[in-house]
Scaffold this active site. Sequence first.
Site, mmCIF file in Angstrom:
data_model
loop_
_atom_site.group_PDB
_atom_site.id
_atom_site.type_symbol
_atom_site.label_atom_id
_atom_site.label_comp_id
_atom_site.label_asym_id
_atom_site.label_seq_id
_atom_site.Cartn_x
_atom_site.Cartn_y
_atom_site.Cartn_z
ATOM 1 N N HIS A 1 0.853 5.373 1.096
ATOM 2 C CA HIS A 1 0.205 6.419 1.889
ATOM 3 C C HIS A 1 0.257 7.740 1.129
ATOM 4 O O HIS A 1 1.309 8.127 0.616
ATOM 5 C CB HIS A 1 0.970 6.643 3.202
ATOM 6 C CG HIS A 1 1.039 5.445 4.102
ATOM 7 N ND1 HIS A 1 0.248 5.304 5.214
ATOM 8 C CD2 HIS A 1 1.820 4.333 4.067
ATOM 9 C CE1 HIS A 1 0.543 4.166 5.842
ATOM 10 N NE2 HIS A 1 1.499 3.561 5.159
ATOM 11 N N HIS B 1 0.837 -1.196 0.000
ATOM 12 C CA HIS B 1 0.000 0.000 0.000
ATOM 13 C C HIS B 1 0.870 1.244 0.000
ATOM 14 O O HIS B 1 2.013 1.229 0.452
ATOM 15 C CB HIS B 1 -0.939 0.013 1.211
ATOM 16 C CG HIS B 1 -0.240 -0.131 2.524
ATOM 17 N ND1 HIS B 1 0.163 -1.350 3.008
ATOM 18 C CD2 HIS B 1 0.135 0.778 3.448
ATOM 19 C CE1 HIS B 1 0.759 -1.178 4.188
ATOM 20 N NE2 HIS B 1 0.756 0.109 4.469
HETATM 21 P P1 DGP Z 1 1.816 0.513 7.303
HETATM 22 O O1 DGP Z 1 2.233 0.804 8.699
HETATM 23 O O2 DGP Z 1 2.627 1.215 6.253
HETATM 24 O O3 DGP Z 1 1.664 -0.971 7.074
HETATM 25 O O4 DGP Z 1 0.375 1.169 7.165
HETATM 26 C C1 DGP Z 1 -0.811 0.547 7.519
HETATM 27 C C2 DGP Z 1 -1.815 1.649 7.684
HETATM 28 O O5 DGP Z 1 -3.092 1.061 7.696
HETATM 29 C C3 DGP Z 1 -1.672 2.421 8.990
HETATM 30 O O6 DGP Z 1 -1.453 3.793 8.691
HETATM 31 C C4 DGP Z 1 -2.990 2.236 9.695
HETATM 32 C C5 DGP Z 1 -3.905 1.719 8.618
HETATM 33 N N1 DGP Z 1 -4.882 0.765 9.056
HETATM 34 C C6 DGP Z 1 -4.709 -0.292 9.878
HETATM 35 N N2 DGP Z 1 -5.855 -0.979 10.023
HETATM 36 C C7 DGP Z 1 -6.776 -0.338 9.259
HETATM 37 C C8 DGP Z 1 -8.167 -0.570 8.990
HETATM 38 O O7 DGP Z 1 -8.791 -1.503 9.467
HETATM 39 N N3 DGP Z 1 -8.781 0.301 8.139
HETATM 40 C C9 DGP Z 1 -8.123 1.353 7.580
HETATM 41 N N4 DGP Z 1 -8.815 2.144 6.773
HETATM 42 N N5 DGP Z 1 -6.814 1.606 7.816
HETATM 43 C C10 DGP Z 1 -6.158 0.761 8.638
#
Ligand code: DGP
Length: 145
Positions: free
Chosen positions: A109, A107
């Site tokens: 950001h 993913h």
């Molecule tokens: P990373 O740390 O780069 O793997 O980013 C994962 C991101 O995903 C973090 O910024 C928080 C987000 N995140 C975790 N769980 C969920 C979820 O259930 N829904 C959404 N929309 N975001 C989530």
Amino acid sequence: MSLDGAYDDANIFAKILRGDAPAAKVFEDDQVFAFMDVFPQGRGHVLVISKESKARNLLEVEPEALEHLILGVQRVARAVRAALKPDAIAIMQFNGAVSGQSVFHLHVHIIPRWSGVALRPHGEGGMADFGELAVLAKSIAAMIS
Ligand code: DGP
């Protein structure tokens, strides 16, 4: 999890793609899905993921899926700019737990930045209000072109 390992179909982003978990959707086409980060580092923090690839990180992704992903990132980042008028936009991507990655579905950001407004620490901010995320998602979605 390190850089090595198998893709886990039970990860939260896979659940979101299957419709098994909720998300404030910003944009979707055949290849990519964009939605609001529920633990935002700042207002308007969006995540963009590939729908076609089971790559856990950038090192694993197929070239064609990467092309679709980065074009999706550019498209959504332009909509974020139009909707929220930030001073700058940070594009971030983490590979492996030590780098800060917590969800092992590739993913990217998109984090709008405003002068004088500090970024909340990665993975340490609180959970956002879903209603507020839905409003932000709608305003960004309206600017997708
Ligand atoms: P990373 O740390 O780069 O793997 O980013 C994962 C991101 O995903 C973090 O910024 C928080 C987000 N995140 C975790 N769980 C969920 C979820 O259930 N829904 C959404 N929309 N975001 C989530």
